[in-house]
Design an enzyme around this catalytic site. Structure first.
Site, PDB file in Angstrom:
ATOM      1  N   ASP A  46     -32.090  51.236  68.877  1.00  0.00           N
ATOM      2  CA  ASP A  46     -32.622  50.816  67.587  1.00  0.00           C
ATOM      3  C   ASP A  46     -31.735  51.400  66.489  1.00  0.00           C
ATOM      4  O   ASP A  46     -31.423  52.606  66.503  1.00  0.00           O
ATOM      5  CB  ASP A  46     -34.057  51.312  67.419  1.00  0.00           C
ATOM      6  CG  ASP A  46     -34.724  50.723  66.192  1.00  0.00           C
ATOM      7  OD1 ASP A  46     -35.335  49.644  66.328  1.00  0.00           O
ATOM      8  OD2 ASP A  46     -34.630  51.333  65.112  1.00  0.00           O
ATOM      9  N   ASN A  57     -30.859  47.476  54.555  1.00  0.00           N
ATOM     10  CA  ASN A  57     -31.171  46.193  53.919  1.00  0.00           C
ATOM     11  C   ASN A  57     -31.520  46.367  52.448  1.00  0.00           C
ATOM     12  O   ASN A  57     -31.090  45.576  51.591  1.00  0.00           O
ATOM     13  CB  ASN A  57     -32.343  45.523  54.644  1.00  0.00           C
ATOM     14  CG  ASN A  57     -31.915  44.807  55.916  1.00  0.00           C
ATOM     15  OD1 ASN A  57     -30.757  44.410  56.039  1.00  0.00           O
ATOM     16  ND2 ASN A  57     -32.832  44.663  56.851  1.00  0.00           N
ATOM     17  N   ASP A  72     -27.192  42.083  58.456  1.00  0.00           N
ATOM     18  CA  ASP A  72     -26.824  41.161  59.528  1.00  0.00           C
ATOM     19  C   ASP A  72     -25.470  41.538  60.126  1.00  0.00           C
ATOM     20  O   ASP A  72     -25.275  41.463  61.351  1.00  0.00           O
ATOM     21  CB  ASP A  72     -26.778  39.731  59.001  1.00  0.00           C
ATOM     22  CG  ASP A  72     -28.167  39.178  58.706  1.00  0.00           C
ATOM     23  OD1 ASP A  72     -29.156  39.795  59.154  1.00  0.00           O
ATOM     24  OD2 ASP A  72     -28.256  38.134  58.018  1.00  0.00           O
ATOM     25  N   GLU A 122     -34.014  44.945  64.695  1.00  0.00           N
ATOM     26  CA  GLU A 122     -32.800  45.751  64.844  1.00  0.00           C
ATOM     27  C   GLU A 122     -32.758  46.448  66.193  1.00  0.00           C
ATOM     28  O   GLU A 122     -31.974  47.393  66.393  1.00  0.00           O
ATOM     29  CB  GLU A 122     -32.718  46.789  63.717  1.00  0.00           C
ATOM     30  CG  GLU A 122     -33.768  47.884  63.765  1.00  0.00           C
ATOM     31  CD  GLU A 122     -35.061  47.516  63.059  1.00  0.00           C
ATOM     32  OE1 GLU A 122     -35.801  48.440  62.682  1.00  0.00           O
ATOM     33  OE2 GLU A 122     -35.320  46.303  62.863  1.00  0.00           O
TER      34      GLU A 122
END
Length: 509
Positions: free
Chosen positions: A380, A388, A397, A423
């Site tokens: 993770d 973000n 991304d 993620e």
């Protein structure tokens, strides 16, 4: 009698001339219009000459008109041969290459007619009588000319009958109408030449061209225009892009369509594609031969050059149960199979990162769990929400894409990389224990720690936390994933950017 005959001949002239003019106007739109115009123009000339021969009182004019019938005869014979050639589906290009042959008979006929007063080989004698009209005795050249005309018309009729048998059922009536209309004047000519008409020679041939015109007019009005060439089965097969081959019971090639000839030429067994009459195994490779001999109705075969063929063998059956042969249909499905494989791959891939998706991960886990030892690494991205929020979702991304790329490069063929969700990623390692999986996870963590993502604020280095678990005998994949996920959360609680194994958690507990 004389007045009635003149009226009939003049009517035939008018009808044939009208039809010739209408057909000529359609010559650019219809392949049969030009030949039909030539036939009906010849009938008009023949009928007009007969009207003059019967109606005039002058003996020289009547005799001259009798001779002038034969240009019309020559036009009809040439037009009939031309018409039947095109009508029965033969290539117009072949006719054009041989069209000079159509003029041989008219030239020789006109030469014989013009010079006949000197040699009398066409008409051995000719006389004009007040009651009998023009009476002639036929000479040897006339019989040669007649034999040629009957032969050409017979060839056309045979071609039409053969084409009618090959035609699709819905177009066979077109041939019946064509033959009925075209052969009626032939019967009239036979009666004219060989029957006894009493004291006046009556030529029924141009009169029966009224019947011909009526039949062909009716064909057009009934929705089956003679200006269109009927569809034969060979036209249907030729239009199919798949390779179609017809074989006899022993595997000998009886017929192929152009697509099959081209395919066989490309295969290299028969460079010129001329395979009719050869045995099946002589013109195709061993795989296709096996497809015919094996009795399987459908197979997908891959040629040496990578081309993939779909081969279907349809055994023909007659009413008595016998098998007269088979139809083999071969289709190049290389592109179709490529697209199918691409769609299949897209269905199991994650759209953003390109690694496998969660559905495929579950399928692989079930398959590998039945084979023995198995370990899973759950990863993770650390602080992904902050990435973000700070850099934007586009940068987020890019982080996921770079992470997936590094995972795939390091894992290689030893395992399966999948995006588990958001993620979070998972790595399946078959035939591996917790220790080997932990070493791989550490190597992955160090490799990803060295990769920077370019952002407007400068390079971004993202880290990840990982949890490792090994499949315990007697447990399922749900338990395996749950323990790996629990180890992952332990790694995050211990400060992130680290790898924790489920075994270490068990020792602590």
């Amino acid at each position: 009698m004389q007045t009635a005959l003149v009226a009939v001949y003049v009517t035939a002239t008018a009808v044939a001339s009208t039809y010739a003019a209408l057909s000529w106007r359609r010559r650019r739109r219809a392949p049969l219009a030009s030949s039909l115009a030539l036939i009906t123009a010849g009938a008009a000339l023949w009928s007009l000459a007969q009207a003059v021969a019967v109606g005039v009182d002058s003996a020289p004019a009547a005799l001259t008109a009798t001779y002038l019938m034969f240009p019309g005869v020559a036009m009809i014979v040439a037009g009939f041969l031309w018409h039947t050639t095109v009508f029965t589906g033969r290539r117009l290009e072949q006719l054009r290459r041989r069209r000079t042959l159509l003029w041989v008979h008219p030239v020789l006929l006109m030469t014989a007619v013009v010079t006949d007063p000197w040699h009398h080989l066409f008409f051995s004698s000719a006389a004009v009588h007040a009651t009998e009209g023009v009476t002639v005795q036929f000479g040897p050249l006339y019989w040669v000319h007649t034999a040629y005309c009957y032969t050409m018309i017979g060839i056309g009729a045979v071609r039409s009958v053969a084409a009618m048998r090959r035609a699709v059922r819905g177009h066979r009536r077109v041939f019946v109408i064509f033959l009925a209309g075209g052969l009626a004047p032939l019967v009239g000519n036979l009666l004219t030449v060989f029957a006894d008409h009493g004291d006046r020679q009556v030529d029924l041939t141009p009169i029966l061209f009224l019947f011909t015109a009526s039949m062909w007019w009716w064909a057009e009005r009934s929705g089956m225009p003679a200006r269109r060439m009927p569809v034969a089965y060979e036209h249907v097969i030729a239009a199919i892009s798949d390779a179609v081959m017809v074989l006899d019971p022993d595997g000998r090639v009886l017929d192929v369509n152009p697509a099959a000839a081209g395919m066989l030429a490309e295969v290299g067994q028969v460079p010129d594609g001329d395979v009719v009459g050869r045995m099946w195994f002589e013109v195709v490779g061993p795989q296709l031969t096996a497809a015919f001999a094996g009795g399987t109705d459908q197979q997908t075969l891959t040629a040496g050059d990578g081309t993939i063929y779909d081969v279907r063998v349809v055994r023909m059956r007659t009413s008595d149960g016998s098998t007269p042969g088979a139809v083999v249909v071969v289709r190049d499905v290389t592109e179709l199979e490529r697209l199918r494989a691409e769609l299949t791959d897209q269905a199991i891939r994650d759209g953003l990162t390109g690694v496998y998706n969660r559905r495929h991960l579950t399928s692989v886990l079930r398959e590998q769990a039945d084979r023995g030892r198995l370990a899973v690494v759950m990863l993770d991205v650390d602080h992904f929400k902050s990435i973000n929020d700070t850099y934007g979702h586009a940068v987020g991304d890019q982080v996921l894409i770079r992470l997936a790329r590094e995972l795939t490069a390091v894992v290689g063929d030893t395992g399966t990389v999948a995006r588990y969700g958001g993620e979070e990623f998972a790595v399946i390692l078959p035939d591996a224990g917790a220790h080997a999986a932990t070493e791989l996870a550490e190597r992955l963590r160090h490799c990803c720690d060295q990769v920077a993502v370019v952002t407007p604020r400068g390079p971004l280095r993202a880290t990840f936390s990982a949890g490792v678990a090994e499949l315990v005998p007697g447990s399922g994949i749900e338990d395996l994933l749950r323990r790996a996920d629990r180890a992952l959360y332990a790694a995050k609680e211990q400060g992130r950017n680290r790898v924790v194994t489920d075994d270490a958690l068990a020792v602590r507990r």
